[in-house]
Design an enzyme around this catalytic site. Structure first.
Site, mmCIF file in Angstrom:
data_model
loop_
_atom_site.group_PDB
_atom_site.id
_atom_site.type_symbol
_atom_site.label_atom_id
_atom_site.label_comp_id
_atom_site.label_asym_id
_atom_site.label_seq_id
_atom_site.Cartn_x
_atom_site.Cartn_y
_atom_site.Cartn_z
ATOM 1 C CE LYS A 1 -3.924 1.882 2.655
ATOM 2 N NZ LYS A 1 -4.795 1.562 3.833
ATOM 3 C CD GLU B 1 -4.512 1.825 7.139
ATOM 4 O OE1 GLU B 1 -5.635 2.282 6.884
ATOM 5 O OE2 GLU B 1 -3.797 1.290 6.289
ATOM 6 C CB CYS C 1 -7.825 0.699 1.821
ATOM 7 S SG CYS C 1 -9.248 1.237 2.733
#
Ligand code: ING
Length: 329
Positions: free
Chosen positions: A124, A143, A169
């Site tokens: 990510k 996160e 996401c």
């Protein structure tokens, strides 16, 4: 004969904090069989699909969070999924927390082909939320404490008969995500997400979460002539209401299939990869119409104009002008 691949978004309902990986893998295998029965050749699981969304809690020292991470993929708990998928000839995208041998922590996803071979691991790129304990929040979004940003950017791989890319996401909210893959000729972008409905820094967005979720993916699909298949971990997970709405989106930007529950659910659609050229070869013929010579500002440092916050989301306390620990970036 058009190049078509039948893809399933395998949406997950909540995963409890104490749910064993083996029990979660059983749910993943059940979804795999359902998808296979419905003709799917590729199954897309959510972000962090093996555990509850643990960044909602502060853990110190960080090492005490190691049990949320995978140190090998497949590992003992996930090997049954890899074996079952290969036996069925079905590929998959699986989101998980990665702890590398040299100690790096990433919010990752693995792409596995129908023969069981690993195509690639994506890490990510855009890490949302905050870095430090912020007890003012009803739940946290740490996160930026648990994960480093992926160092490799966005790739596109030859797989499943086409050009396949990945995002996770928050990546889906940034137009650069789609364009960087679009410039590599992506025809199918796979995505998993965990999206709390409540957004503590600006609750006015809560009512718009479902709209924003599809808005960004429909725009990204259309503006780059690519399919997007996105799978949620939805429902109320450890008290946090999380957006479901898993969907398959065509290069036209239209949603061609969508989940209608917030639980474990398979959403299947046939993706005609040749349909991408309806947009790549006309409106969005990049070589003919793009003007990169005037786009330089896009690659300027982070926030463009000097932004006040030192990075991360503004905290409510900081916004209210308070100082002290809560005002940390
Ligand atoms: N979750 C969220 C997302 O980008 C978030 C973070 C939630 C942003 C709500 C804005 C509003 O969908 C992850 N895991 O990135």
């Amino acid at each position: 004969m058009n190049r078509a691949i039948t893809v399933a978004a395998a949406q997950l309902g909540p995963i409890g904090r104490d749910e064993k990986r083996e029990a979660v893998v059983d749910r993943l295998v059940a979804l795999l069989h359902d998808a296979h029965r419905r003709g799917a050749e590729l199954v897309v699981y959510p972000e962090l699909a093996l555990t509850t969304f643990f960044p909602r809690w502060w853990t110190e020292p960080l090492a005490e969070a190691d049990h949320w991470f995978e140190t090998e993929m497949p590992g003992p708990a996930t090997k049954p999924l890899f074996e079952e998928a290969a036996a069925l000839g079905v590929g998959f995208f699986l989101g998980y927390a990665e702890l590398t041998p040299d100690g790096h922590r990433y919010n990752s996803a693995v792409l596995v082909e129908r023969d069981g071979s690993t195509v690639a691991t994506f890490r990510k790129v855009h890490i949302p939320g905050h870095e430090r304990h912020e007890p003012w929040r009803p739940f946290q979004h740490l996160e930026r404490y648990y994960f480093e940003p992926g160092p490799d950017g966005f790739g596109v791989w030859d797989a499943f008969g086409g050009s396949v890319g990945m995002m996770i996401c928050n990546d889906r909210r940034w137009p650069e995500t789609y364009r960087v893959m679009g410039l590599q000729g992506v025809e199918l972008i796979l995505c998993g997400y965990n999206t709390p409905v409540h957004y503590a820094p600006d609750p006015s967005q809560d009512a718009l979460q479902a709209f924003h979720n599809h808005l960004v993916m429909q725009a990204g699909a259309y503006q780059n002539g690519t399919w997007v298949v996105a799978s949620a971990k939805g429902g109320v997970e450890e008290g946090v209401d999380s957006l479901a709405q898993s969907a398959v989106i065509a290069p036209s930007g239209l949603i061609v299939a969508q989940a209608f529950t917030a639980g474990d659910e398979v959403v299947v659609a046939e993706c005609d990869l040749d349909w991408c050229d309806h947009y790549k070869k006309t409106l969005f013929d990049f070589a003919r119409y793009r003007r990169p010579e005037v786009y330089g500002a896009i690659c300027e440092p982070r926030g463009g104009r000097e932004s006040e916050s030192a990075g991360g989301e503004p905290t409510a306390a900081a916004a209210a002008g308070a100082s002290g620990p809560e005002a940390a970036p």
